[in-house]
Scaffold this motif. Structure first.
Motif, PDB file in Angstrom:
ATOM      1  N   GLU A   1      35.830  29.582  34.800  1.00 53.42           N
ATOM      2  CA  GLU A   1      36.391  28.987  33.580  1.00 53.42           C
ATOM      3  C   GLU A   1      37.533  28.044  33.931  1.00 53.42           C
ATOM      4  O   GLU A   1      37.648  26.941  33.361  1.00 53.42           O
ATOM      5  CB  GLU A   1      36.893  30.088  32.639  1.00 53.42           C
ATOM      6  CG  GLU A   1      35.799  30.877  31.951  1.00 53.42           C
ATOM      7  CD  GLU A   1      36.355  31.994  31.100  1.00 53.42           C
ATOM      8  OE1 GLU A   1      37.596  32.242  31.175  1.00 53.42           O
ATOM      9  OE2 GLU A   1      35.581  32.638  30.362  1.00 53.42           O
TER      10      GLU A   1
ATOM     11  N   THR B   1      34.034  35.127  36.560  1.00 51.33           N
ATOM     12  CA  THR B   1      34.020  34.502  35.232  1.00 51.33           C
ATOM     13  C   THR B   1      35.325  33.759  34.979  1.00 51.33           C
ATOM     14  O   THR B   1      35.322  32.613  34.499  1.00 51.33           O
ATOM     15  CB  THR B   1      33.798  35.562  34.151  1.00 51.33           C
ATOM     16  OG1 THR B   1      32.522  36.178  34.353  1.00 51.33           O
ATOM     17  CG2 THR B   1      33.839  34.935  32.766  1.00 51.33           C
ATOM     18  N   TRP B   2      36.437  34.393  35.335  1.00 47.20           N
ATOM     19  CA  TRP B   2      37.741  33.751  35.094  1.00 47.20           C
ATOM     20  C   TRP B   2      37.906  32.512  35.967  1.00 47.20           C
ATOM     21  O   TRP B   2      38.306  31.446  35.489  1.00 47.20           O
ATOM     22  CB  TRP B   2      38.873  34.747  35.361  1.00 47.20           C
ATOM     23  CG  TRP B   2      40.222  34.172  35.041  1.00 47.20           C
ATOM     24  CD1 TRP B   2      40.821  34.099  33.811  1.00 47.20           C
ATOM     25  CD2 TRP B   2      41.125  33.550  35.962  1.00 47.20           C
ATOM     26  NE1 TRP B   2      42.045  33.489  33.920  1.00 47.20           N
ATOM     27  CE2 TRP B   2      42.262  33.137  35.213  1.00 47.20           C
ATOM     28  CE3 TRP B   2      41.096  33.317  37.330  1.00 47.20           C
ATOM     29  CZ2 TRP B   2      43.344  32.496  35.816  1.00 47.20           C
ATOM     30  CZ3 TRP B   2      42.177  32.673  37.922  1.00 47.20           C
ATOM     31  CH2 TRP B   2      43.288  32.275  37.169  1.00 47.20           C
TER      32      TRP B   2
ATOM     33  N   GLN C   1      33.800  39.953  37.031  1.00 46.61           N
ATOM     34  CA  GLN C   1      34.859  39.642  36.073  1.00 46.61           C
ATOM     35  C   GLN C   1      35.780  38.542  36.625  1.00 46.61           C
ATOM     36  O   GLN C   1      36.135  37.596  35.900  1.00 46.61           O
ATOM     37  CB  GLN C   1      35.672  40.911  35.772  1.00 46.61           C
ATOM     38  CG  GLN C   1      34.892  41.965  34.999  1.00 46.61           C
ATOM     39  CD  GLN C   1      35.666  43.252  34.840  1.00 46.61           C
ATOM     40  OE1 GLN C   1      36.741  43.432  35.421  1.00 46.61           O
ATOM     41  NE2 GLN C   1      35.124  44.170  34.046  1.00 46.61           N
TER      42      GLN C   1
END
Length: 350
Positions: free
Chosen positions: A259, A255-256, A252
């Motif tokens: 990005e 992913t951040w 998780q």
């Protein structure tokens, strides 16, 4: 499994001066073993030839990176390749000549009567004859054995007092690495094959591959290799993950962070914990901008290894080291981990 060690560890009398030429402690250099040996020309003079081509061209094309040997370089190449003729217990697996040094992978296939270093010393002596003849114009004086290749050397005492500026081709000593792990040989062969391209990359972008000393960031001084302009990017984010995070939690966070990096942020981390390594590896594979802090510093001639060199050439990567270089394979200490994480935080805040 034995660790790959190429120099002595610190003695009971205190730390030794860093050296890439110390032998592996406890290893019998007469035993069966495969080695990667590196020898450097005295004064780093480019006597063996020239690397030509383009780093961007395919290796099998007319413009591909390649080494063009000088007459002396060809003599040295031939001497090395003749090794099995005079030492049947030694095989030449691969040889890469470069302008001012050479790398050779040697396989000692059976027990030797004398250590490998004696054969290497004899090889140097024969190359010295070619050097005197071709470069200095001094008639060659044959060794008593009249052999070529990695021959057995004369007693070491015969070399003492020799003037290093008149008649010696190579610097004293050599660097050796022992084959101890699965996959290590292929990495060696890939490295040798890629050497001409890497040299051309350094020539084409010297600013990205030169070791830069005294780089100040937030009051801390670093040595650096790579794209220093990443420090000027407006958004820099520290990648720090607790060791208690689960794989799902790491995914998780990854992913951040990815990005944010795709949106222009630079990710900064010493890559210590499993989560930090996972995130930074994923960002590296995606070609995203990274600043990596490391515990071990750089020698003056250091350059990034493997794919890191390509990343530096693209301007994707900056390596920072706050401390001096050491040759020993040391386990990073807790206080060093904490200090590196603090430095990463400051880099993101200044």
């Amino acid at each position: 499994m034995k660790r790959e060690v190429f120099e002595s560890q610190k003695s009971f009398a205190g730390p030794k001066k860093p050296s890439m030429q110390r032998r592996c402690v406890g290893h019998d250099y007469t035993d069966r073993m495969m080695y990667l040996v590196t020898m450097v020309v005295e004064g780093r003079r480019p006597l063996f030839g020239t690397v030509v081509g383009s780093s961007q061209a395919p290796t099998d094309s007319d413009e591909g990176p390649r080494m063009v040997l000088s007459p002396l370089g060809q003599r040295v190449y031939d001497e090395c390749m003749a090794t099995p003729v005079h030492h049947p217990e030694i095989g030449v697996v691969a040889l890469q000549m470069m302008p001012d040094h050479l790398h050779v992978v040697l396989f000692v296939k059976s027990k030797m009567e004398q250590p490998l270093g004696m054969a290497l010393r004899g090889f140097k002596q024969k190359c010295n004859q070619h050097y005197r003849e071709l470069i200095l114009g001094v008639p060659s004086v044959a060794l008593p054995t009249q052999q070529t290749g990695l021959q057995t050397a004369r007693p070491k005492k015969d070399r003492r007092g020799e003037d290093r500026q008149h008649g010696l081709l190579f610097s004293r000593g050599y660097n050796d690495k022992l084959l101890l792990r699965e996959g290590q040989l292929q990495r060696w062969l890939d490295y040798l094959r890629d050497n001409p391209r890497r040299l051309l990359m350094k020539r084409e972008r010297p600013d990205l591959f030169r070791v830069q000393r005294g780089v100040m960031v937030g009051g801390q001084q670093f040595s650096a290799i790579g794209n220093r302009f990443l420090l000027q990017r407006p958004v820099r984010l520290q990648v720090q993950c607790s060791r208690r995070l689960t794989d799902e939690e790491i995914a998780q966070k990854q992913t951040w962070w990815l990005e944010q990096a795709r949106a222009g942020a630079v990710l900064v981390s010493p890559c210590i914990s499993k989560g930090e390594k996972t995130v930074m590896r994923a960002a590296f594979e995606a070609g995203l901008p990274l600043i990596v802090l490391q515990e071990n510093g750089f020698t003056d001639l250091a350059k990034p290894g493997g794919r890191r060199m390509d990343a530096c050439a693209r301007g994707q990567l900056l390596l920072l080291a706050p401390w001096a270089h050491h040759n020993e394979r040391l386990t990073i200490r807790r206080e060093q981990c904490m200090a590196l994480n603090d430095m990463a935080r400051v880099i993101c805040e200044v």
